[in-house]
Write an enzyme that holds these catalytic residues in place. Structure first.
Site, PDB file in Angstrom:
ATOM      1  N   GLU A 136       0.679  -1.194   0.103  1.00 28.46           N
ATOM      2  CA  GLU A 136       0.250   0.040   0.033  1.00 28.46           C
ATOM      3  C   GLU A 136       0.862   1.131  -0.032  1.00 28.46           C
ATOM      4  OE1 GLU A 136      -3.726   2.158   2.669  1.00 28.46           O
ATOM      5  OE2 GLU A 136      -2.623   0.280   3.566  1.00 28.46           O
ATOM      6  N   GLU A 222      -9.265  10.546   5.379  1.00 22.64           N
ATOM      7  CA  GLU A 222      -9.523   9.602   6.421  1.00 22.64           C
ATOM      8  C   GLU A 222      -9.864  10.287   7.852  1.00 22.64           C
ATOM      9  OE1 GLU A 222      -6.890   5.766   5.864  1.00 22.64           O
ATOM     10  OE2 GLU A 222      -5.791   7.406   6.294  1.00 22.64           O
TER      11      GLU A 222
END
EC number: 3.2.1.151
Length: 241
Positions: A136, A222
Site C-alpha cells: 500500500e 480519512e
C-alpha cells in the site's frame, strides 16, 4: 446527474443519481472513469457519528465531489472511514507504467473542537493483476490535528522531494500488507503530480518490486474525529498511462 450511477455494493439494480448525497456505509456513485465511495468501513470505532458524500460535477476526466461528517467519541487514533474517488482502470505492472498524472484541488472546514484527519491518495499493488493487496502506497497531502500514518517505529525512514514538494516517508505493516506513507511536510491543497515518480522512488530506494501490478488508485480523506467537517474537492483527475 447525467452520466452518474448510484447504488450500494449489494444492490442488484442501479438508478441515475440526483445531485443529492448518499449516506449509507457502503454507498457509492459511479461515472465512466471514477467510483466515488462513502466507505464508512470503521464507523463502529466511533461512539457516534455519520457521514454523507456527493458528486458535484463531471467534466471530461475531471470530477468534483464532497464529503461531510461528524465522528465523536471512541478511539481518536482510529480512522473511521475513507470517502474517496477511485479511478477505474486496468491493472498494470509498475515497470510498464509511463506516467500517472493527477490533479487535486480541495478545501476543508470543521467546527471548533478536536479535529483529526488526513487527505491522501491510496494506491495498492499486487504480484498479479487480480491478486490480494501486498503493498500500500499512501501519499498524504495533509495531516490535520496530529494525524499520523502506519509506522513500525513512529519515525520517518527518509525525507524525499518529489516534484516541488517535500515528504517524510514512513513504513510499517498492516496485516500482511507493507505500507509506505509519504506525508507532506506542509499542507498541500492544490496538488499536481506524476504519481509514477513516487513508485519509481520506492522501486529504486525502498525495494518495491517493479513487477508488482498497480491495482487500485484512490484519493480522499480519512477522518479520525471531527464535528461538522467537510472536504470539498473542486477538481480531481487521474490516469494510468
Amino acid at each position: 446527474m447525467k452520466g452518474l450511477l448510484a447504488g450500494t455494493i449489494a444492490a442488484a439494480t442501479f438508478a441515475v443519481a440526483s445531485a443529492g448525497e448518499y449516506c449509507g456505509q457502503w454507498d457509492w456513485a459511479k461515472s465512466t472513469q471514477y467510483t466515488v465511495y462513502n466507505n464508512l468501513w470503521n464507523k463502529n470505532a466511533a461512539a457516534s457519528g455519520s457521514q454523507c458524500t456527493g458528486v458535484d460535477k463531471i467534466s471530461g476526466s475531471t470530477i468534483g465531489w464532497h464529503t461531510s461528517y461528524t465522528w465523536t467519541g471512541g478511539a481518536a487514533t482510529e480512522v473511521k472511514s475513507y470517502s474517496n474517488a477511485a479511478l477505474i482502470f486496468s491493472p498494470k505492472q509498475i515497470k510498464n507504467i509511463k506516467t500517472i498524472p493527477t490533479k487535486m484541488k480541495y478545501s476543508y472546514s470543521h467546527s471548533s473542537g478536536t479535529f483529526v484527519a488526513d487527505v491522501s491518495y491510496d494506491l495498492f499493488t499486487s504480484s498479479t493483476a487480480t491478486g490480494k493487496n501486498e503493498y500500500e502506497i499512501m501519499i498524504w497531502l495533509a495531516a490535520y490535528g496530529g494525524a499520523g500514518p502506519i509506522s513500525s517505529t513512529g519515525k520517518a525512514i527518509a525525507t524525499v522531494t518529489i516534484g516541488s514538494n517535500s515528504f517524510k516517508l514512513y513504513k510499517g505493516p498492516n496485516g500482511s500488507t507493507t505500507v509506505f506513507s509519504f506525508v507532506a511536510t506542509k499542507t498541500i491543497t492544490n496538488f499536481t503530480a506524476d504519481l509514477q515518480k513516487f513508485l519509481t522512488y520506492l522501486v529504486n530506494s525502498q525495494g518495491l518490486p517493479s513487477s508488482q501490478y498497480l491495482i487500485t488508485l484512490e484519493a480522499g480523506t480519512e477522518p479520525f474525529v471531527g464535528t461538522n467537517a467537510k472536504m470539498t474537492v473542486s477538481s480531481y483527475s487521474a490516469a494510468v498511462n
